[in-house]
Design an enzyme around this catalytic site. Structure first.
Site, PDB file in Angstrom:
ATOM      1  N   ASP A 222       0.826  -1.211   0.000  1.00  0.00           N
ATOM      2  CA  ASP A 222       0.000   0.000   0.000  1.00  0.00           C
ATOM      3  C   ASP A 222       0.864   1.266   0.000  1.00  0.00           C
ATOM      4  OD1 ASP A 222      -2.507   1.429   0.207  1.00  0.00           O
ATOM      5  OD2 ASP A 222      -2.045   1.786   2.324  1.00  0.00           O
ATOM      6  N   HIS A 227       4.477   4.928  -2.777  1.00  0.00           N
ATOM      7  CA  HIS A 227       4.649   6.307  -2.291  1.00  0.00           C
ATOM      8  C   HIS A 227       6.038   6.549  -1.684  1.00  0.00           C
ATOM      9  CE1 HIS A 227       0.417   6.572  -2.965  1.00  0.00           C
ATOM     10  NE2 HIS A 227       0.020   6.068  -1.824  1.00  0.00           N
TER      11      HIS A 227
HETATM   12  C1  BG6 Z   1      -3.167   5.930   0.074  1.00  0.00           C
HETATM   13  C2  BG6 Z   1      -3.151   4.653   0.882  1.00  0.00           C
HETATM   14  O1  BG6 Z   1      -2.595   5.716  -1.199  1.00  0.00           O
HETATM   15  O2  BG6 Z   1      -2.427   6.907   0.773  1.00  0.00           O
HETATM   16  C3  BG6 Z   1      -3.754   4.888   2.239  1.00  0.00           C
HETATM   17  O3  BG6 Z   1      -3.910   3.646   0.181  1.00  0.00           O
HETATM   18  C4  BG6 Z   1      -3.043   6.023   2.936  1.00  0.00           C
HETATM   19  O4  BG6 Z   1      -3.694   3.694   3.026  1.00  0.00           O
HETATM   20  C5  BG6 Z   1      -2.985   7.244   2.028  1.00  0.00           C
HETATM   21  O5  BG6 Z   1      -3.764   6.331   4.114  1.00  0.00           O
HETATM   22  C6  BG6 Z   1      -2.150   8.360   2.623  1.00  0.00           C
HETATM   23  O6  BG6 Z   1      -2.240   9.515   1.843  1.00  0.00           O
HETATM   24  P1  BG6 Z   1      -3.090  10.762   2.339  1.00  0.00           P
HETATM   25  O7  BG6 Z   1      -3.090  11.697   1.190  1.00  0.00           O
HETATM   26  O8  BG6 Z   1      -4.472  10.236   2.646  1.00  0.00           O
HETATM   27  O9  BG6 Z   1      -2.393  11.254   3.552  1.00  0.00           O
END
Ligand code: BG6
Length: 454
Positions: A222, A227
């Protein structure tokens, strides 16, 4: 340019939570032209009105950011078509209804990406079309390679957007500004001066009803396959000749190719899963008691690993990536810890080395340094230079969508990057599956599992 944004699978969580609000933001900012349309293709037996009712409710959750007038204007552009996105006949009918150049967004579970893309190749896409694919891109390296092969039959790489909304975050973009629009940081930005780099995304959020997706993904796929590796790539890359899609993709790919997966999995990786606890006054159940979770899958809600970037600039510097859910505090930051000074002329022992923190959400930058103390002028004290960045004009998703509609792939993950990211994490996934690293339990609201690398 007339554009139709075709959302395949547009009645799901992602569309309601991120895509529609992102488009509504662009509507409010006046960035959608008069001839912009949205066409949703999904399975439920709905019509335009039924879909708009669903979308209206989801958009209402963003009333603080987007005025009602803009939300309604967006809804008037939306049409709904019932269809099976893996069926070439249904897709053909949908594309026939798209006026102007389509942006085809796969807001689907990744198990459906391949049959959907194959069906799209049967139908074909008009010149200038764009295809956007949500993360995680494939389930493993072989799967990502298969997806890339089909995508490349369908359209040129520059027209493919493998989305990663972290690339639209202000602080991530600011790494480029900080490094490459200033003279003073870049000479120190290497292993001669930097001792270690931590890329941390601790969340207080728990599962939030997303078991259907998350329980088959887990924290590693994930967050740390995409990321966090993208942030590593931007932090570690060589200077690009220009901030454009081609230069950024090439420089990020160079970094990812140089990343050596952890050698000693038990020492260099951590996997954890939360148990019942309280986070910021909210009670959370055991992860395994959350609706839709299959406890025997052993899905981790916390992942951490340490890698090195084996090139001239970074040789020997550990990069520690970690992210987990249901932790005691939100901590979203990239931390560069510098090496100690070669000689300490002041009394009072060795001071803490300099630390540069790039914080995400709220965005900011802090530089922690040592200065002569106010009390004893012949000793040093810790001081911090802090910059709070004002909120960005567009959210990360809004910015990504704006660039996608403009045909600029600078904020996308390239084919090589996606595949290299799988190459890096696959040995970790294999070691975890083989039971080489125990699944540690940590209480919701705590600091997370014990980390040998910290
Ligand atoms: C997403 C994940 O891509 O990014 C989530 O699937 C995570 O699990 C999220 O919580 C975090 O990004 P943001 O923008 O919500 O802080």
């Amino acid at each position: 340019m007339s554009r139709t944004f075709v959302v395949l699978g547009g009645s799901g969580d992602l569309t309601g939570r991120l895509l529609l609000p992102g488009l509504a933001e662009l509507e409010a900012a006046g960035e959608l032209g008069d001839d912009f349309a949205v066409l949703v293709v999904s399975r439920p037996d709905w019509d335009d009105d039924r879909y708009r009712r669903w979308a209206r409710d989801r958009l209402a959750e963003h009333a603080d950011r987007v005025p009602e007038e803009s939300r309604e204007r967006l809804l008037r552009r939306v049409r709904y078509l019932r269809g099976d996105v893996t069926d070439a006949g249904d897709l053909g009918r949908a594309l026939d209804q798209a006026s102007g150049t389509p942006v085809v967004y796969l807001a689907l579970p990744n198990t459906v990406f391949l049959p959907t893309l194959e069906a799209l190749t049967e139908v074909g896409l008009p010149e200038g079309a764009v295809v956007a694919v949500e993360k995680p891109f494939g389930r493993n390296l072989a799967d990502a390679q298969r997806l890339d092969a089909v995508l490349h039959r369908l359209l040129p790489e520059e027209q493919v957007f493998r989305t990663d909304h972290f690339l639209g975050m202000q602080t991530v973009l600011n790494i480029l500004g900080l490094r490459f629009a200033n003279r003073m940081f870049e000479p120190l930005w290497n292993g001669l001066h930097v001792e270690r780099v931590d890329i941390v995304f601790d969340e207080t959020l728990g599962l939030e009803g997303r078991a259907g997706y998350y329980d088959t993904a887990g924290a590693l796929k994930d967050m740390l396959q995409n990321h966090l590796l993208q942030m590593l790539a931007v932090v570690a890359m060589e200077p690009p000749a220009a901030v454009d899609a081609r230069s950024l993709a090439a420089r990020k790919a160079d970094v990812l190719r140089a990343v050596r997966p952890p050698e000693d999995m038990a020492r260099d990786t951590v996997r954890g899963r939360y148990t019942a606890g309280s986070v910021e006054g909210r009670s959370l159940p055991d992860y395994t008691a959350e609706e839709g979770v299959q406890p025997d899958r052993g899905t981790e809600t916390y992942a951490e690993y340490v890698v090195t970037v084996d090139n001239w600039r970074w040789s020997g510097v550990p990069f520690r990536l970690r992210s987990g859910k249901a932790l005691g505090a939100d901590r979203h930051e990239i931390v560069l810890r510098f090496r100690p000074v070669p000689h300490m002329a002041f009394g009072g022992g060795a001071p803490e080395p300099d630390v540069l923190r790039l914080r995400l959400d709220p965005d900011g930058i802090s530089l922690e340094i040592n200065l002569n103390g106010a009390g004893d002028p012949f000793d040093v004290e810790r001081r911090s230079l802090d910059i709070e960045l004002p909120p960005a004009r567009l959210s990360a998703y809004g910015l990504l969508l704006a660039e996608m509609l403009a045909g600029n792939a600078a904020l996308s993950i390239s084919d090589v990057e996606a595949e290299e990211s799988w190459r890096i994490v696959e040995p970790i996934l294999a070691a975890w599956k083989a039971g080489e690293v125990p699944l540690q339990e940590y209480q919701a609201g705590s600091d997370g599992p014990r980390s040998p690398a910290a």
